[in-house]
Scaffold this active site. Structure first.
Site, mmCIF file in Angstrom:
data_model
loop_
_atom_site.group_PDB
_atom_site.id
_atom_site.type_symbol
_atom_site.label_atom_id
_atom_site.label_comp_id
_atom_site.label_asym_id
_atom_site.label_seq_id
_atom_site.Cartn_x
_atom_site.Cartn_y
_atom_site.Cartn_z
ATOM 1 N N SER A 141 0.824 -1.300 0.028
ATOM 2 C CA SER A 141 0.038 -0.081 -0.109
ATOM 3 C C SER A 141 0.808 1.234 0.049
ATOM 4 C CB SER A 141 -0.896 -0.014 1.238
ATOM 5 O OG SER A 141 -1.418 1.188 1.326
ATOM 6 N N TYR A 154 -1.878 -0.724 10.630
ATOM 7 C CA TYR A 154 -1.869 -1.067 9.104
ATOM 8 C C TYR A 154 -0.652 -0.693 8.504
ATOM 9 C CZ TYR A 154 -3.709 -1.730 4.368
ATOM 10 O OH TYR A 154 -3.922 -1.980 3.195
HETATM 11 N N1 LIG Z 1 -8.716 -0.663 -1.302
HETATM 12 C C1 LIG Z 1 -7.671 0.019 -0.975
HETATM 13 O O1 LIG Z 1 -7.855 1.340 -1.059
HETATM 14 C C2 LIG Z 1 -6.223 -0.563 -0.797
HETATM 15 C C3 LIG Z 1 -5.368 0.388 -0.727
HETATM 16 C C4 LIG Z 1 -3.971 0.096 -0.611
HETATM 17 C C5 LIG Z 1 -3.679 -1.354 -0.420
HETATM 18 N N2 LIG Z 1 -4.529 -2.219 -0.606
HETATM 19 C C6 LIG Z 1 -4.497 -3.734 -0.329
HETATM 20 O O2 LIG Z 1 -4.888 -4.497 -1.251
HETATM 21 C C7 LIG Z 1 -5.408 -5.886 -0.843
HETATM 22 C C8 LIG Z 1 -6.684 -6.189 -1.288
HETATM 23 O O3 LIG Z 1 -7.815 -5.322 -0.539
HETATM 24 P P1 LIG Z 1 -8.955 -4.832 -1.546
HETATM 25 O O4 LIG Z 1 -9.011 -3.609 -1.360
HETATM 26 O O5 LIG Z 1 -9.286 -5.584 -2.641
HETATM 27 O O6 LIG Z 1 -10.134 -5.309 -0.188
HETATM 28 P P2 LIG Z 1 -11.347 -6.329 -0.255
HETATM 29 O O7 LIG Z 1 -12.211 -6.042 -1.177
HETATM 30 O O8 LIG Z 1 -11.786 -6.300 1.362
HETATM 31 O O9 LIG Z 1 -10.563 -7.579 -0.421
HETATM 32 C C9 LIG Z 1 -9.754 -8.366 0.752
HETATM 33 C C10 LIG Z 1 -9.567 -9.839 0.153
HETATM 34 O O10 LIG Z 1 -8.828 -10.328 1.314
HETATM 35 C C11 LIG Z 1 -9.558 -11.549 1.863
HETATM 36 N N3 LIG Z 1 -9.269 -11.981 3.105
HETATM 37 C C12 LIG Z 1 -9.339 -11.246 4.231
HETATM 38 N N4 LIG Z 1 -8.983 -11.948 5.399
HETATM 39 C C13 LIG Z 1 -8.620 -13.329 5.058
HETATM 40 C C14 LIG Z 1 -8.153 -14.179 5.624
HETATM 41 N N5 LIG Z 1 -7.774 -14.380 6.729
HETATM 42 N N6 LIG Z 1 -7.731 -15.408 4.716
HETATM 43 C C15 LIG Z 1 -7.796 -15.301 3.409
HETATM 44 N N7 LIG Z 1 -8.436 -14.148 2.833
HETATM 45 C C16 LIG Z 1 -8.933 -13.190 3.643
HETATM 46 C C17 LIG Z 1 -11.061 -11.448 1.618
HETATM 47 O O11 LIG Z 1 -11.778 -12.312 1.563
HETATM 48 P P3 LIG Z 1 -12.575 -13.324 2.268
HETATM 49 O O12 LIG Z 1 -13.275 -12.424 3.242
HETATM 50 O O13 LIG Z 1 -13.591 -14.113 1.532
HETATM 51 O O14 LIG Z 1 -11.458 -14.156 3.215
HETATM 52 C C18 LIG Z 1 -10.814 -10.368 0.230
HETATM 53 O O15 LIG Z 1 -10.933 -11.472 -0.653
HETATM 54 C C19 LIG Z 1 -5.013 -5.943 0.697
HETATM 55 O O16 LIG Z 1 -3.813 -6.365 0.999
HETATM 56 C C20 LIG Z 1 -5.200 -4.256 0.941
HETATM 57 O O17 LIG Z 1 -4.130 -4.074 2.002
HETATM 58 C C21 LIG Z 1 -6.092 -1.697 -0.594
#
Ligand SMILES: NC(=O)c1ccc[n+]([C@@H]2O[C@H](COP(=O)([O-])OP(=O)(O)OC[C@H]3O[C@@H](n4cnc5c(N)ncnc54)[C@H](OP(=O)(O)O)[C@@H]3O)[C@@H](O)[C@H]2O)c1
Length: 270
Positions: A141, A154
């Site tokens: 991130s 985080y």
């Molecule tokens: N959205 C943003 O603005 C942003 C910015 C920078 C970085 N990121 C990073 O991008 C990545 C993806 O995030 P996203 O934005 O796509 O969020 P998201 O839509 O909430 O997706 C998160 C994913 O992680 C999975 N997950 C959560 N806990 C888990 C566990 N214990 N075991 C296995 N899977 C798990 C969830 O699936 P289940 O609930 O089905 O397990 C979901 O598929 C993350 O690493 C986040 O830190 C996001």
């Protein structure tokens, strides 16, 4: 030389929604075989049905569970052979000041955002070394480069993931294994809705927002082009650039951003 994705076996954690789901779609579109893993099996099955054919495998797993990690690797190897590309994407945040977020949330973030990627990397490295090729792609991130208040823990997990990525890249230099980092900025996913907001309503804190598909295209491009490090969104690129020259100004900007998105006056109160 580029990395050919045709027929490659790509394991993507957190593929049930957002960036992980979109990344699975794009690797599949690129001709790869994708193993999609997360806890929500219904969502993974829906994704597998949408992609269709025999180049997708859905596996229910909690990445923080050692036995689930073993299981997903066993199932992947059984279906497709060894893993070519590991995308450590699953992640979660708890928003709140350091003194107010519960230790359980601190531990959950460390386990999910840092320990799980390290553990999975350790599992796939031996087979990649044997083949003399492979990729480990860590989804970090922008806040891993420049922390933001009330996402401090985080941010710390993502900063640690950055350090892990850099160190591992050097350890594996010359082995044929690429270790890549993609750092999204604010992206329109369920991330902010599923986050545990302890002392303020979490909001989308940046002006520019990417779609998950745009991030996914950047992940696939970084894989193809073997890009070591990619930082996304205009805001994200700007803040990491400013930080290089003036960490003090970067802090001031992020303080302002957090204040706007999550009123700092409430931090630490009650
Ligand atoms: N959205 C943003 O603005 C942003 C910015 C920078 C970085 N990121 C990073 O991008 C990545 C993806 O995030 P996203 O934005 O796509 O969020 P998201 O839509 O909430 O997706 C998160 C994913 O992680 C999975 N997950 C959560 N806990 C888990 C566990 N214990 N075991 C296995 N899977 C798990 C969830 O699936 P289940 O609930 O089905 O397990 C979901 O598929 C993350 O690493 C986040 O830190 C996001």
């Amino acid at each position: 030389m580029g990395y050919d994705l045709q027929g490659k076996v790509v394991l993507i954690t957190g593929a049930s929604s957002g960036i992980g789901r979109a990344t699975a779609v794009e690797f599949h579109r690129a001709g790869s075989r994708v193993v999609v893993a997360a806890r929500s099996k219904d969502k993974l099955d829906a994704l597998a049905a949408e992609l269709g054919g025999d180049r997708v495998l859905a596996v229910k797993m909690d990445v923080t569970s050692e036995s689930d990690r073993t299981l997903v690797l066993e199932k992947s190897r059984e279906a497709f052979g060894s893993i070519d590309v590991l995308v450590n994407n699953a992640g979660w945040a708890s928003f709140g000041t350091v003194q107010r977020i519960p230790m359980a949330n601190v531990e959950k973030m460390v386990a999910l955002n840092l320990i799980a990627p390290i553990a999975l990397a350790r599992e796939v490295i031996p087979e990649m070394l044997e083949r003399g090729s492979g990729q480990i792609i860590n989804i970090s991130s922008v806040v891993g480069f420049q922390a933001i208040p009330r996402m401090t823990v985080y941010s710390a997990t993502k900063a640690a993931l950055n350090g892990f990525t850099t160190g591992l890249r050097m350890e594996l230099k010359g082995t044929g294994i690429d270790v890549l980092l993609v750092a999204p900025g604010s992206t329109n996913t369920s991330f902010f809705d599923v986050a545990d907001a302890i002392d303020a309503k979490a909001s989308r804190v940046a002006e520019t927002q990417y779609t998950p598909q745009r991030v996914a295209l950047a992940v696939v491009a970084s894989s193809r082009k073997r890009r070591r490090e990619v930082v996304l969104t205009a805001d994200g690129k700007m803040i990491t650039w400013i930080r290089r020259f003036s960490p003090r100004v970067a802090d001031l900007i992020m303080y302002g951003v957090a204040k706007k998105g999550m009123p700092l006056s409430k931090a630490g109160s009650a």
